[in-house]
Design a protein around this motif. Structure first.
Motif, PDB file in Angstrom:
ATOM      1  N   PRO A 194      14.675  -8.828  -3.358  1.00  0.00           N
ATOM      2  CA  PRO A 194      13.372  -8.540  -2.741  1.00  0.00           C
ATOM      3  C   PRO A 194      12.853  -9.627  -1.802  1.00  0.00           C
ATOM      4  N   ASP A 195      13.354 -10.865  -1.954  1.00  0.00           N
ATOM      5  CA  ASP A 195      12.895 -11.931  -1.064  1.00  0.00           C
ATOM      6  C   ASP A 195      13.816 -12.141   0.139  1.00  0.00           C
ATOM      7  N   ALA A 196      14.820 -11.271   0.316  1.00  0.00           N
ATOM      8  CA  ALA A 196      15.750 -11.396   1.438  1.00  0.00           C
ATOM      9  C   ALA A 196      15.145 -10.794   2.703  1.00  0.00           C
ATOM     10  N   PRO A 197      15.491 -11.343   3.879  1.00  0.00           N
ATOM     11  CA  PRO A 197      14.949 -10.809   5.138  1.00  0.00           C
ATOM     12  C   PRO A 197      15.260  -9.328   5.349  1.00  0.00           C
ATOM     13  N   GLU A 198      16.468  -8.874   4.929  1.00  0.00           N
ATOM     14  CA  GLU A 198      16.808  -7.471   5.156  1.00  0.00           C
ATOM     15  C   GLU A 198      16.017  -6.530   4.250  1.00  0.00           C
ATOM     16  N   TYR A 199      15.529  -7.042   3.096  1.00  0.00           N
ATOM     17  CA  TYR A 199      14.650  -6.220   2.262  1.00  0.00           C
ATOM     18  C   TYR A 199      13.342  -5.958   2.999  1.00  0.00           C
TER      19      TYR A 199
ATOM     20  N   VAL B 222      11.707  -2.358   4.295  1.00  0.00           N
ATOM     21  CA  VAL B 222      10.348  -1.863   4.049  1.00  0.00           C
ATOM     22  C   VAL B 222       9.696  -1.455   5.359  1.00  0.00           C
ATOM     23  N   ARG B 223       9.809  -2.308   6.371  1.00  0.00           N
ATOM     24  CA  ARG B 223       9.207  -1.986   7.678  1.00  0.00           C
ATOM     25  C   ARG B 223       9.864  -0.746   8.290  1.00  0.00           C
ATOM     26  N   LEU B 224      11.168  -0.621   8.104  1.00  0.00           N
ATOM     27  CA  LEU B 224      11.887   0.536   8.640  1.00  0.00           C
ATOM     28  C   LEU B 224      11.435   1.821   7.964  1.00  0.00           C
TER      29      LEU B 224
ATOM     30  N   GLU C 103      15.974   0.580  -2.079  1.00  0.00           N
ATOM     31  CA  GLU C 103      14.617   0.498  -2.627  1.00  0.00           C
ATOM     32  C   GLU C 103      13.613   0.116  -1.543  1.00  0.00           C
ATOM     33  N   ALA C 104      14.006  -0.818  -0.677  1.00  0.00           N
ATOM     34  CA  ALA C 104      13.098  -1.285   0.374  1.00  0.00           C
ATOM     35  C   ALA C 104      12.684  -0.142   1.291  1.00  0.00           C
TER      36      ALA C 104
END
Length: 264
Positions: free
Chosen positions: A77-82, A86-88, A109-110
Motif C-alpha cells: 500500500p505504500d508503493a508508488p504504483e499502489y 488508486v488514482r487510475l 486492490e488499489a
C-alpha cells in the motif's frame, strides 16, 4: 488461542481446515498422470466449465462500459504504483467506466479502491489458487472462478480495454494474451496501455530490439502497446478508442441502411 486455519475459495464454496485440497481444479484438469478414471471425470468437468461461463455471463452482463486493470498482487500500500492504481481507478470511474480487476490485493486492490471511492462500480474476478488470495474489501461485485481460461474470457468480453500496472508472471500472462487477441484481430479497437515507463521500458526495448529486429513481429504490432506515466493520458487513450469505435459502428450502420434503401 485462536489458530488461523487454511482457507480457499472453490467456485461459490468456501473451504477451511481439512476440507482444503492440496491441488486446484486447473491442476487436475491439466494433469495427465494417474489412473484412467479421468475418462469418466472429464465430461463432468465440461459441465462445470459450462456452468462457470453461464455464471460469469449472468453476473457481468449488465455492467456499464468497463476497463480491466491488471497488476501485481504483491504491491504494498505504500508503493508508488499502489497510489497510481488508486488514482487510475478513480479517474476511470469519473469517466463512467466500471473497473474490473482480478479482485486480489496489491495493484488490483488499489484500482478497486479508487473506483469505489469515486462512486463507480468496482468488480473483482477471482481465481482459485493453491495459496488463497482473498477478494479485496473494495470490490462491489465479486465472481470467483475455478479455471483461468473462463476468467480470461470475462476480462476480455466485458472490457473496453486493458490498463496494466507493474506486475509479475500473472500480469505478463494477461498482458500478452490481450496483445495476441488484438494482433490476431480476435478483438478490435481494444487499447492495451502500460502504466510506468521505468518498469515497462526495458521490455518495450526488447520487443523493438529483438522481436521486431529478428522479424518475429511486424512494425504495426509494436503500435499495439501504449506506455505512459500519466493517469489522465491512459484514461484518454481508452476514451478515444471508445469514441473511434462508436464512430465506426455509426458509419457501418449508415452504410448498411443505404444498401437496403438502394435495394428497395
Amino acid at each position: 488461542m485462536n489458530t488461523i486455519r487454511p482457507e480457499r475459495r472453490q467456485g461459490p464454496a468456501l473451504l477451511r481446515g481439512s476440507m482444503v485440497s492440496q491441488s486446484t481444479h486447473d491442476q487436475r484438469l491439466l494433469d495427465r498422470r494417474g489412473p484412467a478414471d479421468w475418462v469418466h471425470m472429464d465430461p463432468w468437468r465440461v459441465l462445470r466449465i459450462q456452468a462457470e461461463f453461464v455464471e460469469g455471463f449472468g453476473a457481468l452482463a449488465e455492467l456499464p462500459p468497463a476497463v480491466t486493470v491488471f497488476g501485481s498482487a504483491r504491491t504494498k500500500p505504500d508503493a508508488p504504483e499502489y497510489e497510481m492504481g488508486v488514482r487510475l481507478g478513480r479517474a476511470l470511474a469519473e469517466e463512467g467506466y466500471a473497473v474490473i480487476t482480478g479482485g486480489g490485493p496489491g495493484c488490483m486492490e488499489a484500482a478497486n479502491r479508487g473506483a469505489l471511492e469515486a462512486g463507480g462500480i468496482s468488480v473483482g474476478l477471482g481465481i482459485e489458487l493453491p495459496h488463497e488470495q482473498r477478494m479485496n474489501e473494495f470490490v462491489d461485485l465479486g465472481v470467483e472462478f475455478r479455471y483461468f481460461f473462463v476468467r480470461k474470457t470475462m476480462f476480455v468480453k466485458y472490457s473496453s480495454g486493458f490498463i496494466t500496472l507493474p506486475g509479475g508472471f500473472g500480469t505478463l500472462d494477461e498482458l500478452f494474451e490481450a496483445l495476441t487477441l488484438v494482433q490476431t484481430r480476435k478483438v478490435t479497437s481494444f487499447p492495451v496501455v502500460l502504466m510506468g515507463t521505468r518498469f515497462w521500458g526495458p521490455m518495450i526495448d526488447w520487443i523493438k530490439g529483438t522481436l521486431l529486429a529478428d522479424g518475429k513481429i511486424s512494425p504495426p504490432d509494436v503500435d499495439l502497446i501504449r506506455c505512459v506515466d500519466d493517469v489522465a493520458e491512459a484514461v484518454q487513450i481508452i476514451v478515444g478508442a471508445d469514441q473511434e469505435r462508436g464512430e465506426t459502428e455509426s458509419r457501418e450502420r449508415k452504410s448498411v441502411g443505404q444498401v437496403v434503401a438502394d435495394a428497395e
